[in-house]
Motif scaffolding. Sequence first.
Motif, short mmCIF file in Angstrom:
data_model
loop_
_atom_site.label_atom_id
_atom_site.label_comp_id
_atom_site.label_asym_id
_atom_site.label_seq_id
_atom_site.Cartn_x
_atom_site.Cartn_y
_atom_site.Cartn_z
N GLU A 191 0.73 -1.40 0.07
CA GLU A 191 0.12 -0.11 -0.51
C GLU A 191 1.36 1.85 -0.21
O GLU A 191 0.79 2.54 -0.79
CB GLU A 191 -1.08 0.36 1.60
N GLN A 192 1.87 1.60 0.72
CA GLN A 192 3.11 2.03 1.06
C GLN A 192 3.35 2.22 -0.25
O GLN A 192 4.25 3.71 -1.57
CB GLN A 192 3.86 2.16 1.72
N ALA A 193 4.19 1.30 -1.50
CA ALA A 193 4.67 1.40 -2.35
C ALA A 193 3.76 2.11 -3.22
O ALA A 193 3.77 3.09 -4.59
CB ALA A 193 5.74 0.02 -2.88
N LYS A 194 2.35 1.78 -3.74
CA LYS A 194 1.26 2.29 -4.26
C LYS A 194 1.41 3.38 -3.71
O LYS A 194 1.34 3.75 -5.24
CB LYS A 194 0.08 1.47 -3.99
N SER A 195 1.61 4.07 -3.10
CA SER A 195 1.32 5.51 -2.34
C SER A 195 2.62 6.58 -3.05
O SER A 195 2.61 7.58 -3.22
CB SER A 195 0.50 5.99 -1.71
N GLY A 196 3.20 5.33 -3.92
CA GLY A 196 4.70 6.35 -4.12
C GLY A 196 6.16 6.21 -2.69
O GLY A 196 6.81 7.15 -3.67
N ASN A 197 5.61 5.50 -1.86
CA ASN A 197 7.22 5.95 -1.06
C ASN A 197 7.86 5.33 -1.63
O ASN A 197 8.18 4.07 -1.75
CB ASN A 197 5.92 5.36 0.26
N VAL A 198 9.06 5.91 -2.33
CA VAL A 198 10.10 4.72 -2.29
C VAL A 198 11.08 3.86 -0.91
O VAL A 198 11.36 2.87 -1.57
CB VAL A 198 11.02 5.90 -2.68
N GLY A 199 11.51 4.29 0.26
CA GLY A 199 12.02 3.42 1.20
C GLY A 199 10.92 2.25 1.36
O GLY A 199 11.63 1.17 1.28
N ALA A 200 9.54 2.05 1.04
CA ALA A 200 8.49 1.20 1.12
C ALA A 200 8.58 -0.15 0.31
O ALA A 200 8.66 -0.91 -0.11
CB ALA A 200 6.99 1.14 1.16
#
Length: 159
Positions: free
Chosen positions: A86-95
Motif C-alpha cells: 500500500e505504501q509502495a503504491k502511494s509512491g513511498n520510495v523506501g517502501a
Amino acid sequence: MDVNFDLLGDPIPEGWGKRGRPQHIATTENRNKVMMLLAFGWNNERIARALGITPPTLRRNYFRELRVKDEARDRVDAILAASLWEQAKSGNVGAIKEFRKVQERNDMMTAHLTAHGKNPEKPIKEPKLGKKERALLEARAPDTGTEIGDLMAQRNRPN
C-alpha cells in the motif's frame, strides 16, 4: 460507557482498587501483540510475562490467537507485505525498496524449498490401516524370499 486508561494505555477494569485481583481485559492491541510474539516463536509463558498476566489467563483470553500458532508467522508476514505494498503504491520510495527485499527473500525461500524437494504444502497422509486390513494386505502379497511365502504366492496366483 466512560473508560479510563492507566499509564501504559491499558483500560482500567471495573472494580480496580477493590478486593480481589481485577479481571484482565483483552484489547485489540494486546491481541495483535500476542499474534506478533507468536510469529517470533515465543512460548505461552514468555508471552504471558510480556503482557503481565498468567499463562491460564493468556489461554482463556487469547485462545483464538493461540489456536493459529503455526500460521502466525505467515499472517504477520502477509500483513507486513500488504502494508508495504500500500505504501509502495502511494509512491513511498523506501517502501518500494523494502517490498523488493521482501519479494526477493520470498523468491529465495521458494527456490530453496523447490530445489530440496520440500513442498511447502502439507503432504497428504496415507490413511492408517488397522491390524486386520494390514494382515489381509500382507497375506495377499507374501514374502517370496522364504519357502512358505513362495508356496503362498503360487497358491494366490490365478490359474
